[in-house]
Motif scaffolding. Structure first.
Motif, short mmCIF file in Angstrom:
data_model
loop_
_atom_site.label_atom_id
_atom_site.label_comp_id
_atom_site.label_asym_id
_atom_site.label_seq_id
_atom_site.Cartn_x
_atom_site.Cartn_y
_atom_site.Cartn_z
N SER A 145 0.84 -1.20 0.00
CA SER A 145 0.00 0.00 0.00
C SER A 145 0.87 1.23 0.00
CB SER A 145 -0.98 0.02 1.19
OG SER A 145 -0.36 0.58 2.32
N LYS A 146 0.29 2.31 -0.54
CA LYS A 146 1.02 3.57 -0.67
C LYS A 146 1.50 4.07 0.68
CE LYS A 146 -0.05 8.18 -2.57
NZ LYS A 146 -1.16 8.98 -3.15
N ARG A 147 0.66 3.85 1.71
CA ARG A 147 1.01 4.39 3.03
C ARG A 147 1.94 3.47 3.83
NH1 ARG A 147 -4.45 7.82 4.41
NH2 ARG A 147 -4.78 8.29 2.21
N ASP A 148 1.74 2.16 3.68
CA ASP A 148 2.47 1.22 4.54
C ASP A 148 3.50 0.40 3.80
OD1 ASP A 148 0.88 1.99 6.73
OD2 ASP A 148 -0.71 0.62 6.09
N GLY A 149 3.55 0.51 2.49
CA GLY A 149 4.50 -0.32 1.74
C GLY A 149 4.09 -1.79 1.80
N PHE A 150 5.09 -2.66 1.73
CA PHE A 150 4.85 -4.11 1.78
C PHE A 150 4.78 -4.59 3.22
CE2 PHE A 150 6.91 -3.63 -2.41
CZ PHE A 150 6.03 -4.36 -3.21
N PRO A 151 4.28 -5.81 3.45
CA PRO A 151 4.36 -6.38 4.79
C PRO A 151 5.81 -6.46 5.26
CG PRO A 151 2.82 -7.63 3.44
CD PRO A 151 3.52 -6.65 2.53
N SER A 152 5.98 -6.68 6.54
CA SER A 152 7.30 -6.61 7.15
C SER A 152 8.13 -7.87 6.92
CB SER A 152 7.14 -6.41 8.66
OG SER A 152 6.54 -7.57 9.21
N ALA A 153 9.44 -7.73 7.06
CA ALA A 153 10.33 -8.88 7.02
C ALA A 153 9.98 -9.86 8.13
CB ALA A 153 11.78 -8.43 7.13
N TYR A 154 9.50 -9.32 9.25
CA TYR A 154 9.10 -10.18 10.37
C TYR A 154 7.99 -11.13 9.92
CZ TYR A 154 7.51 -11.67 14.97
OH TYR A 154 7.15 -12.43 16.04
N PHE A 155 7.01 -10.57 9.22
CA PHE A 155 5.91 -11.40 8.74
C PHE A 155 6.41 -12.43 7.72
CE2 PHE A 155 2.92 -12.14 5.23
CZ PHE A 155 1.99 -12.93 5.90
N PHE A 156 7.16 -11.97 6.72
CA PHE A 156 7.65 -12.91 5.70
C PHE A 156 8.54 -13.97 6.34
CE2 PHE A 156 6.82 -9.24 2.73
CZ PHE A 156 5.84 -9.88 2.00
N GLY A 157 9.32 -13.58 7.32
CA GLY A 157 10.18 -14.54 8.01
C GLY A 157 9.40 -15.57 8.79
N ALA A 158 8.23 -15.19 9.25
CA ALA A 158 7.40 -16.14 9.98
C ALA A 158 6.87 -17.23 9.06
CB ALA A 158 6.24 -15.41 10.67
N LEU A 159 6.79 -16.92 7.78
CA LEU A 159 6.34 -17.93 6.81
C LEU A 159 7.46 -18.92 6.51
CD1 LEU A 159 4.53 -15.49 4.35
CD2 LEU A 159 3.42 -17.13 5.89
N ASN A 160 8.66 -18.38 6.40
CA ASN A 160 9.84 -19.19 6.11
C ASN A 160 11.03 -18.26 6.33
OD1 ASN A 160 12.07 -20.43 4.81
ND2 ASN A 160 10.70 -21.55 3.41
N PRO A 161 11.99 -18.64 7.15
CA PRO A 161 13.12 -17.73 7.41
C PRO A 161 13.78 -17.24 6.13
CG PRO A 161 13.20 -19.64 8.87
CD PRO A 161 12.09 -19.89 7.90
N ASP A 162 13.85 -18.10 5.12
CA ASP A 162 14.49 -17.70 3.87
C ASP A 162 13.63 -16.73 3.06
OD1 ASP A 162 16.61 -19.29 4.50
OD2 ASP A 162 15.91 -21.01 3.33
N PHE A 163 12.41 -16.50 3.52
CA PHE A 163 11.48 -15.63 2.80
C PHE A 163 11.50 -14.22 3.40
CE2 PHE A 163 7.01 -15.06 0.97
CZ PHE A 163 7.40 -15.28 -0.34
N ALA A 164 12.23 -14.04 4.51
CA ALA A 164 12.12 -12.81 5.29
C ALA A 164 12.45 -11.59 4.44
CB ALA A 164 13.04 -12.87 6.52
N ARG A 165 13.48 -11.70 3.61
CA ARG A 165 13.93 -10.52 2.89
C ARG A 165 13.51 -10.55 1.41
NH1 ARG A 165 18.95 -9.01 2.61
NH2 ARG A 165 18.31 -6.85 2.82
N VAL A 166 12.38 -11.20 1.13
CA VAL A 166 11.91 -11.34 -0.26
C VAL A 166 11.79 -10.00 -0.97
CG1 VAL A 166 9.47 -11.46 0.44
CG2 VAL A 166 10.18 -12.39 -1.78
N ILE A 167 11.34 -8.97 -0.25
CA ILE A 167 11.15 -7.67 -0.91
C ILE A 167 12.51 -7.11 -1.35
CG2 ILE A 167 10.24 -5.32 -0.68
CD1 ILE A 167 8.10 -7.52 -0.50
N ASP A 168 13.42 -7.07 -0.41
CA ASP A 168 14.71 -6.44 -0.73
C ASP A 168 15.58 -7.30 -1.64
OD1 ASP A 168 14.24 -4.04 0.65
OD2 ASP A 168 14.56 -5.10 2.56
#
Lengths: 571, 571
Positions: free
Chosen positions: A213-236
């Motif tokens: 979203s324009k205001r909040d950007g993407f979900p956090s690395a914390y969230f992505f990491g909770a799905l799979n540690p290797d997924f934490a930094r998917v955005i970057d």
């Protein structure tokens, strides 16, 4: 001033279609279609001499088909339109979504790399690739558990079709492919990258399919990491936080495509868009109150609002996602034309087919003509339109179709009409959900493949919803919308426009046809709608989970039959 | 001793069929069919040069067709069998029921009288004449209000098809026809009257269709008078209290038919019977525990008990109604073969029809073959088999068919299998109702038109009910049963038998085919049956009356379309 033109290219499921449009008037000067050689890839990969099987839920595409379509369709419209390539001031594209692929840092699709070509996860996952349901379930469960603030923007639940479901499936099933992907990207943005040499990300797919979203950007690395540690930094690691709004300029046309098309190198290329969403301004809608329904195999509903509201079971709300300056709300119905096509393919008696042939009509035309003779209620039937699950407002792919009221006197046209009515009731559920959430719907502008073909369907929609149904003037609203955004990317100084509102005022129009609610039909349809809602809630909200039981029993039966699954992820 | 023969004639809906049977062995020596010239009379009366319309629910027959069929079929079997007419020791007949007609004191049908021929109510009302629903409703309401003791014998509710519903319709709508009728009589008894010159009434139709019981006789004049004062003495004015059990001798063949057939005048003629009920001993069943299922367009279930129990929603229990000495219980399913025929006529895609033609198979054979490939549960579908309402155990003609679980992958064979399974679940509901009431069902003996044609259906019935399904040896059990009762009417001294039990032991047999429950299928079908029962109760017991709403809206729509009803009762 000499005429100025814009080209919009609409990349669909089976083909791409370009439109050459006069920027001043919106006149559609030429059109050209390129059918994808490999179409929708199911069953096995399109590799000669070798069988790499795909599970039943898989659906892929071939990026080579996209590239071929760019040159073929641009050349097609330039030839047919017979215009000076120098008078084309901009190019815009839209794509199905979420269709996404893994690529290298220079944009090469992994499936183009010989040693990865045999790997299903190296190929683009088409929007209707449904094999990432376990990942979607995990995302929903995790987001709910962590109280992710973005979840209500998507009606409380995300789909297996969306970006991170598919990305996570790659990581789960083929971590080496995930590792080999320098970028994970929407096909829409990949095309723009190819056209301009610049990687951009568009707000529409980012917002509607990738939780941005324009205001909040993407979900956090914390969230992505909770799905799979290797997924934490998917955005970057794999994506980009630089998300551009519709109408922005992605870059200029690269030399390679200029040579292949005779267009001028550097011609402005707009940021990519999604097929349904780009249709909104092309259907003349640039402000609140008027819902656009893109009605084809499925239906996509889009409406603009001035603030963010949470609508139960909608697909998503994205600020600047459709028209900059507004919140774009999306909802959908998973099977509309598809369920009617299913009926004609699987339940149409031979005599109707023969009668249609004798009249030189399509089966749909014959059925619609016979169904139109029936009054509301006269079929004695009521159906739930869930032949492909329910997208809005229940967001449940495991729901299925129902017909109630069959008798020995029930005819094929009565069933056909009941299926159309069911989709109309499904639309009314969505309209009601928006109305109840404060996103008012005053009229519907219909576009897509079906509205122009089925006056019966449009009249039923008007009668069931109580709203006027207007039709977009163009039969190719996505390509027109892309051309409109191309003219905005070019800007007024270059003969285009500085805003999509200005572009719409000049280039978009409605058809003269308006379907008005028939007062004599309203009370019957109100009564039928009340029954529809009751069955909708009974089967759809957990009171009776028979549909899930039936799917489970079906899956059990199929599993017993072939205990060894097709290997969908050859290592 | 020279061979002795009996003739059974089965009067059906479209035709009559005679069977010449060797009394000692049950061998079926010859058969002959006579198709009724006027068939089922709907839409208009069969009067040349004049249109007398019939409302949609009306269904009549022509007694002239019955008379023609007697001579044609008896001559047919005598010729084909090439036997000495003097070796025929008895004649028995069975008929659809309740098919009833008004006649004069000498047995002349009122529709044979020129000045009454234009009057629809003067004609025989066929079993499936459904225009007497208001009268049935009144009978049920009045019986409930007055606490009539006979009502529980009929599962708490009588049908519009039954005798007094039809008789009361005549009085309501055409009181002069009612007055002109010296007798109101079942067609079955009218045929026997014609054959013998003696008016008799049989316990089977009297018990199952006219509320008679061996212990209590008919309902009281008080009850009939509460329906209409002019109806109070219907039994004494129009009917007869002398009701004879199956196998009794009605009389001897009259000279007129002896001349027309070469049979010996005075040949014993058995008391009439009902087609489904007379099939019971012909299916080898002469005692409790073995349910006979006569499976054709609809299904009739019959089982014998040693005492009177009230079974929820059954059609009726009649002492001596099927086999003297036992209580005969009847239940039914209104659409079985009919719903499959509906499917083939209204929902079978052209390619299946072409494939069937290419294989030289019927559409049903092709669909059954493709449906047989599916495992239980694999269709993903569940249906309610109420295409013609529900006879047992809900007794509600306003219920209608349902399909749940349709998807874009649903095929015609899957739908076909789901319809078969739905009728199997409906059978299990009936079996369960009998079991719960203490009328145990240990196995099913199937007869009628379908069991020999559809092994798939029989296997599904075994799998769903958990019971062995055996098949009657004869494909013409009603005519065979009539011939068996004819041999009982003749008696042992004349070369026949003194009881139907003896006749069955000698003349009836089972096929070698037995369908045994497949243990691997039981758990899936148990799960599906649980879902069926849940939907059955949800739609059928008032929790959601959507089916009645749909019928009402349909009727409203039709009424608005043709505000002037067809005059079904021309004065």
């Amino acid at each position: 001033m000499n005429p100025r033109y814009a080209i919009g290219i609409d990349f669909g499921t089976e083909s791409a279609r370009a439109l050459l449009v006069d920027v001043a008037t919106g006149e559609e000067v030429a059109t050209s279609v390129s059918v994808y050689r490999n179409g929708v890839i199911t069953g096995r990969l399109p590799i000669e001499g070798e069988i790499v099987g795909l599970d039943a839920d898989w659906a892929l595409q071939d990026p080579a088909d996209y590239l071929a379509a760019i040159e073929a369709t641009i050349n097609g419209v330039l030839n047919e339109g017979d215009v000076d390539p120098g008078s084309v001031i901009g190019i815009g594209i839209d794509f199905t979504s979420c269709t996404m692929l893994p690529v290298t840092a220079d944009g090469t699709p992994l499936c183009f790399i010989p040693e990865l070509r045999r790997r299903p996860h190296a190929w683009p996952k088409l929007w209707k690739h449904h094999a990432a349901q376990p990942e979607a379930d995990r995302i929903n469960e995790t987001a709910g558990r962590l109280g992710e603030h973005w979840l209500p923007r998507y009606g409380g639940r995300i789909s297996s079709e969306w970006f991170f479901s598919k990305a996570l499936q790659i990581l789960d099933e083929a971590p080496d492919i995930y590792a080999a992907a320098d970028r994970l990207i929407e096909a829409a943005d990949w095309i723009t990258w190819q056209l301009t040499g610049v990687e951009t990300r568009n707000a529409c797919t980012a917002g509607y399919k990738a939780l941005w979203s324009k205001r909040d950007g993407f979900p956090s690395a914390y969230f992505f990491g909770a799905l799979n540690p290797d997924f934490a930094r998917v955005i970057d690691e794999k994506m980009s936080r630089a998300v551009l709004p519709p109408g922005a300029r992605a870059g200029g046309l690269v030399e390679r495509f200029a040579r292949g098309t005779r267009l001028v190198a550097g011609t402005p290329v707009a940021v990519a868009n999604v097929d349904a969403h780009v249709a909104v301004p092309a259907a003349t809608v640039t402000g609140p109150g008027r819902m656009v329904a893109v009605i084809g195999t499925s239906t996509c509903h889009l409406i603009l609002g001035t603030d963010e509201r949470f609508v139960d079971g909608m697909c998503g709300v994205v600020e600047d996602g459709v028209i900059p300056g507004f919140f774009g709300y999306e909802a959908g119905q998973a099977a509309v034309g598809d369920s009617l096509a299913w009926f004609v393919d699987n339940a149409l008696p031979a005599e109707y087919r023969r009668a249609a042939e004798a009249r030189g009509a399509s089966a749909h035309e014959l059925l619609a003509a016979e169904a139109a003779v029936l009054d509301p209620g006269e079929s004695g039937l009521l159906a739930l339109d869930w032949w492909n699950g329910n997208r809005s407002v229940l967001v449940d792919v495991d729901l299925s179709g129902v017909v109630v009221g069959a008798t020995l006197a029930t005819t094929a046209p009565a069933l056909y009409r009941a299926l159309i009515e069911a989709t109309a009731f499904g639309t009314r559920v969505i309209v009601d959900a928006f109305d109840e959430a404060g996103v008012g719907v005053d009229e519907i502008v219909a576009c897509g493949g079906l509205p122009g073909k089925s006056g019966l369907m449009m009249q039923i929609y008007a009668d069931v919803t109580g709203l006027e149904i207007k039709l977009a003037g163009s039969s190719q609203t996505p390509a027109l919308g892309s051309a409109m955004f191309a003219s905005v990317a070019a800007g007024e100084a270059a003969g285009g426009y500085d805003s999509i509102v200005d572009a719409a005022a000049a280039m978009a129009r409605l058809s003269d046809v308006v379907y008005r609610p028939n007062p004599a039909h309203r009370s019957t349809y109100d009564a039928l709608y009340a029954e529809y809602r009751r069955l909708h809630d009974y089967f759809g909200r957990g009171e009776n989970d028979v549909m899930k039981t039936l799917k489970r029993l079906r899956d059990d039966a199929i599993r017993r039959r072939s205990p060894v699954p097709v290997n969908s992820a050859v290592p």
